[in-house]
Motif scaffolding. Structure first.
Motif: not given
Length: 553
Positions: A76-84, A94-98, A269-271, A278-281
């Motif tokens: 939950h704390r480490d939110r997903p990040r977009l790598r365009s 690609v969306v990166e997750f913890h 994926i634009m952003r 709902d931070w983990s998703n």
């Protein structure tokens, strides 16, 4: 913190002593066995027909309250990040997750949270899967979004024989987060894209265009999509069910991440959305630039095609809000049993007992109705009466249970005081999560309008509600008569009050038929006016101790 103390000679010495003692604090909540702790869930699973899966649900309850509970905090704390793009400049989206997020997803899918209903499609499987979803949502609700959509997408995909592989792999107990074509995977996850900037819930105003790739539209099912989606859920998924305007009208499509020839599909994926909770998703905005898609169902029948998902996703909204209530209340009771104020434990104070007992009644009512609806969903293809009940009760239950969750979780926070407002506690995460289910899959007004539509156009839904209420011994006749009168005079402006009263009646019926020791207190407080607007306003002669002890051993 420490302090200097005088030396034996009367001067200041260098010896330091601790004067900060940690006391009057509760022990850690977890690990706990969420199955053994929850008598209401155990009774509901057996009563509603899921007892064949008791061992499987029990095992997941133990896992959820231990390993998954711990994993959820970092997920939950480490939110997903977009790598365009990759480091060479190639578009990858690609969306990166913890890593914890992937461990949570793997555990859920392997234990059947997404696919049990379809892999073991016998009587009671939807009830068992509902219990698994309820346990999972208590500890990591963000991941429930892709799990729910993957589960709900299967009956839609099964409408297209050409998509059998997608349906089978969505139901499979295998999680593979790699960004590779479906042919290289044993299991897949599904997302969804319905909402556009100009439309919101009014999906018929969607502007995304679907152009057939074959001149023969009657036999061709491949299309090219051009347009955008304002809310595109779970963009890391392998495929997505989307609505777009085909020549014959609004239609449903499966748009995969990879084309059948193994090339990347043409969507960007634009952003990622910066959400309240709902931070983990991950949720996103996307654009389609000639994206390949496979039509599901007939052209112009997009909403009727995808409507099969609605009953399933609404049920999961009910289960999710019930789970948030359950976890918030369990945390509050745990705290109150170990924290002392003014010479006695918090739980021994009369007003605190009233609050906790009131929350316990609300929590049990939410779960028993959700599991009753799960049984109706399970039987919908075998029993017309249960199908009608599921049709209308999912909208009623979603409206009311999801509407109650935010205030409920906030009340549980207040039981912890300032500790319930600090991120080291689980309560802030639950509080941010709580409003989501009332918005997702149709806001409150949409649910109420759907109920009005069912009451006006589908007499079998009215009959199902009347039967459900009349067969429960203990609901006041004046309450039932008032509901019958309100249902006979349907008007949009009064829809919320009507749906609220229907929900309370159905919760009372579920508690009474379950022979719950809290049923009478629910009827007195919710149906007969013995309750204020806030939690903790029960009549003084209610058995508070039974309600609290029943909730958490």
């Amino acid at each position: 913190m420490s302090a200097f103390v005088p030396s034996a000679a009367g001067g200041l010495g260098s010896h330091r002593v601790e004067n900060h003692l940690v006391q009057n604090q509760p022990p850690e909540f977890a690990p706990r066995d969420l199955w053994n702790d929850d008598v209401v869930l155990r009774e509901s699973l057996a009563r509603e027909g899921g007892q064949a899966w008791t061992a499987q649900v029990s095992a997941y309850g133990a896992l959820a309250g231990d390993a998954l509970y711990a994993l959820g905090f970092d997920a939950h704390r480490d939110r997903p990040r977009l790598r365009s793009h990759d480091r060479f400049g190639h578009r990858i989206d690609v969306v990166e997750f913890h890593p914890n997020y992937h461990q949570v997803m793997r555990s859920a899918i392997e234990h059947g949270v997404a696919g049990l209903s379809w892999r073991e499609g016998r009587e009671g499987s939807h009830v068992a899967r509902a219990a698994l979803s309820y346990l999972h949502h208590q500890v990591e609700p963000g991941s429930s979004c892709p799990l729910t959509m993957t589960h709900a997408a299967v009956p839609v995909l099964r409408q297209a024989p050409a998509l059998a592989e997608w349906a089978d792999k969505a139901a499979a107990p295998h999680y593979d987060p790699r960004n590779v074509p479906i042919a290289d995977k044993r299991g897949v996850t599904l997302g969804m894209g319905m909402t556009e900037k100009q439309g919101g819930s009014d999906v018929r105003s969607n502007t995304t265009a679907a152009t057939p790739l074959s001149a023969d539209r009657q036999s061709g099912d491949e299309y090219s999509l051009v347009g955008h989606k304002w809310f595109f859920s779970a963009p890391m998924s392998d495929g997505f069910l989307v609505l777009a305007q085909a020549p014959g009208g609004l239609s449903c499509f499966l748009m995969p991440r990879w084309r059948p020839d193994g090339s990347r599909n043409a969507f960007r994926i634009m952003r990622l959305k910066d959400k309240l909770g709902d931070w983990s998703n991950a949720s996103s905005e996307v654009e389609f630039d000639g994206a390949w898609a496979h039509r599901v169902g007939e052209e112009g029948r997009g909403v009727p095609t995808i409507i099969q998902m609605v009953m399933l996703t609404r049920l999961d909204c009910m289960l999710g809000s019930s789970a948030e209530m359950r976890m918030a209340l369990a945390q509050a009771i745990h705290h109150a049993r170990h924290r002392s104020t003014f010479g006695k434990r918090l739980v021994e104070h009369a007003l605190m007992r009233n609050v906790l007992a009131d929350l316990a009644i609300e929590s049990e009512a939410a779960l028993v109705l959700s599991m009753r609806v799960a049984r109706a969903v399970d039987a919908a293809d075998r029993d017309a009466g249960e199908a009608a009940f599921a049709r209308v009760a999912t909208a009623i239950g979603k409206y009311w249970i999801c509407k109650r969750a935010p205030a409920f979780v906030n009340e549980a926070q207040e039981c912890l005081g300032g500790a319930g407002y600090v991120e080291e506690s689980m309560l802030p995460r639950l509080y941010r999560q709580a409003p989501l289910n009332s918005i997702w899959e149709g806001s409150g007004n949409i649910q109420c309008l759907d109920v009005l539509r069912a009451l006006a156009r589908e007499p079998e839904c009215v009959a199902a509600l009347q039967q459900e209420l009349s067969e429960a011994d203990g609901i006041p006749e004046t309450f039932i008569a008032g509901l019958a009168d309100a249902m006979s005079r349907i008007e949009e402006g009064g829809a919320r009050l009507l749906v609220e009263r229907l929900a309370l009646g159905l919760q009372a019926a579920a508690l009474l038929r379950a022979d719950s020791p809290l049923a009478e207190a629910f009827v007195r407080s919710r149906l007969q006016g013995g309750h204020g607007l806030a939690f903790g306003t029960l009549p003084g002669d209610i058995d508070f101790e039974t309600a609290i002890a029943r909730t958490l051993p």
